[in-house]
Design an enzyme around this catalytic site. Structure first.
Site, PDB file in Angstrom:
ATOM      1  N   SER A 249      -0.481   1.495  -0.329  1.00  0.00           N
ATOM      2  CA  SER A 249      -1.436   0.851  -1.218  1.00  0.00           C
ATOM      3  C   SER A 249      -1.758  -0.522  -0.654  1.00  0.00           C
ATOM      4  O   SER A 249      -1.152  -0.957   0.327  1.00  0.00           O
ATOM      5  CB  SER A 249      -0.847   0.729  -2.624  1.00  0.00           C
ATOM      6  N   LYS A 250      -2.690  -1.188  -1.296  1.00  0.00           N
ATOM      7  CA  LYS A 250      -3.130  -2.512  -0.852  1.00  0.00           C
ATOM      8  C   LYS A 250      -1.949  -3.440  -0.586  1.00  0.00           C
ATOM      9  O   LYS A 250      -1.979  -4.239   0.337  1.00  0.00           O
ATOM     10  CB  LYS A 250      -3.997  -3.170  -1.935  1.00  0.00           C
ATOM     11  N   ARG A 251      -0.941  -3.303  -1.422  1.00  0.00           N
ATOM     12  CA  ARG A 251       0.150  -4.271  -1.258  1.00  0.00           C
ATOM     13  C   ARG A 251       0.935  -4.054   0.025  1.00  0.00           C
ATOM     14  O   ARG A 251       1.704  -4.903   0.443  1.00  0.00           O
ATOM     15  CB  ARG A 251       1.001  -4.321  -2.530  1.00  0.00           C
TER      16      ARG A 251
END
Ligand code: GLU
Length: 483
Positions: A249-251
């Site tokens: 994910s983005k993180r």
């Protein structure tokens, strides 16, 4: 060997899918087979031509080429599923005629009620095949109600075993599955049907795809058999996860190839890094050219467990490729990043390109990817620099700094030769003559001229910043001290 990469153009190319594409590519090239690119746009709501364009661009950017595909054509086209509808309809008719498929009139609410009832009985939900043996009267009655049927494939009741080239034998029992929809009520092919028909039509010999498709494989195999075809070989690649073991994910820094591209990674570094996700040689070797990967890549060494995408490792590897890359190419590729940061104007003169090449060289390993560059190169490209407040406060506290910086300003103002070697000589001589420790001089000088306490070699830095800016910054600092 004929393999295919079959992305659905519903978004940017996910890093895990880019790796699947790469593995297909490497295996096809190793075997001197064909690598086919097929666009799976049966989901007309979510598929967008813009995404197809971006996926193709990004795959090419990564360094892949394909022998057949929507852009290059080929003997088994068209290579977009939206252009193959008639073929799917004909094949569905054939299965209906042979009674391997049937029309199902169940409405969504009825299917939902069936699901609820099954869950209440603690059964795993599946279609209960209730339309398998409708009489012609029942069918006519449904038609009269205006119901639009789907076509379902009658799954033969048996166990299906296939030998996954990475995972070994896998067995599924179709008794636990409901009959599969192959044509939707709007007359379009369902995903599974299109995949199998295309793999047949395109004479695909090996299907290398993500592990999320394992449970689809028995159904696919039965469809191959329904058409009297031998199924291809299958290998399912492990999922690509973040270092914490969760879905990317983005993180984790990025999820798509496009994001990595916009963060300033080099395609050859990503090519190398993705090949190592879930694959490796017996040695500790990690840096491979594409030609070496083509030669050494093999399915036997693909791991079953999840592949971990680690941005820190990719960044490290990108740094190595950055050091190896052709300087003039690095200058070209750096321009958009520097322009975006307002450090370089739209038109770049040859003299400025040359300067940028020197900046990149002096920054060396400090820059691991292009997005690091605006921050690191600011001291060379900006007129006015920002000072690290702590560093500035610290040097201002030191006694005698005002005199040292004034002396240096005078000394350097008289120097015509601003080469690294001459600056080093002049400034070291000054330390000796004044009986000063080098650190007492170098440190404030660096902060005064770069605003920072750390950076590339001091004399190289001054030489590259040049006489005019160096003196200007020294004077600015001296004024602050006097105030
Ligand atoms: N279009 C499918 C996907 O993007 C791939 C299907 C397959 O490889 O069989 O996941």
């Amino acid at each position: 060997m004929r393999v295919r990469f079959a992305p659905s153009p519903t978004g940017y190319l996910h890093i895990g899918n880019a790796r699947t594409a790469l593995f297909n590519y490497l295996l096809a090239r190793k075997d001197k087979g064909s690598f086919v690119l097929r666009i799976e746009d049966t989901d007309t709501e979510r598929s967008k031509p813009e995404y197809e364009k971006i996926i193709l661009e990004d795959l090419a950017w990564l360094g892949l080429d394909w022998d057949e595909g929507p852009d290059v054509g080929g003997p088994f086209g068209p290579y977009r599923q939206s252009e193959r509808l008639e073929r799917y309809q004909e094949s569905a008719q054939r299965l209906l005629k042979e009674e391997k498929a049937y029309l199902c009139y169940c409405a969504p609410e009825e299917l939902e009620a069936m699901r609820q009832a099954q869950m209440q009985r603690k059964e795993s939900p599946r279609y209960d095949n209730r339309c398998r043996s409708l009489t012609s009267e029942q069918r006519a009655a449904f038609e009269k109600e205006g119901r639009k049927p789907v076509v379902r494939f009658r799954l033969p009741e048996r166990k299906v075993t296939f030998n996954d080239l990475i995972r070994g034998d896998i067995t599924f029992d179709t008794a636990l599955m409901g009959d599969l929809i192959i044509m939707k009520s709007d007359g379009k092919a369902a995903f599974h049907f299109a995949v199998v028909l295309d793999d047949i039509a395109m004479e695909i010999t090996h299907v290398f795809r993500g592990e999320d498709h394992i449970s689809n494989t028995p159904r696919h195999i039965l469809l191959f058999e329904a058409f009297g075809k031998r199924p291809p070989f299958f290998a399912h690649m492990a999922m690509t996860l973040g270092p914490d073991g969760s879905r990317l994910s983005k993180r984790h820094g990025a999820t798509s190839l496009r994001e990595l591209r916009s963060q300033g990674f080099l395609p050859e570094a990503i090519f190398n890094y993705l090949a190592l996700l879930g694959w490796g040689t017996t040695e500790d070797k990690e840096i491979f050219t594409p030609a070496e990967l083509i030669q050494e890549f093999s399915l036997e060494r693909c791991k079953e467990g999840a592949a971990i995408f680690d941005m820190a490792k990719l960044t490290w590897m990108n740094g190595l490729y950055f050091q190896k890359a052709d300087l003039s190419r690095l200058v070209d590729l750096s321009l958009p990043f520097l322009q975006e940061a307002g450090l370089v104007s739209e038109t770049v003169l040859p003299k400025e390109r040359e300067y940028l090449a020197r900046v990149i060289t002096v920054l060396g390993e400090r820059v691991k990817k292009f997005s690091d560059l605006p921050g690191a190169a600011g001291i060379f490209l900006k007129d006015e620099i920002e000072y690290d407040a702590q560093a500035k406060a610290k040097i201002l506290q030191k006694e005698g700094v005002g005199k040292i910086l004034t002396d240096l300003n005078q000394l350097l103002a008289n120097e015509a030769d601003f080469s690294t070697a001459n600056l080093e000589k002049v400034i070291r001589d000054y330390c000796v003559n004044q009986n000063l420790k080098t650190s007492a001089v170098f440190h404030p000088l660096r902060v005064a001229v770069t605003g920072q306490t750390v950076g590339p070699g001091l004399f190289e830095t001054l030489s590259l910043i040049g006489k005019e800016k160096t003196l200007h910054r020294l004077q600015t600092m001296n004024q602050t001290i006097k105030m």
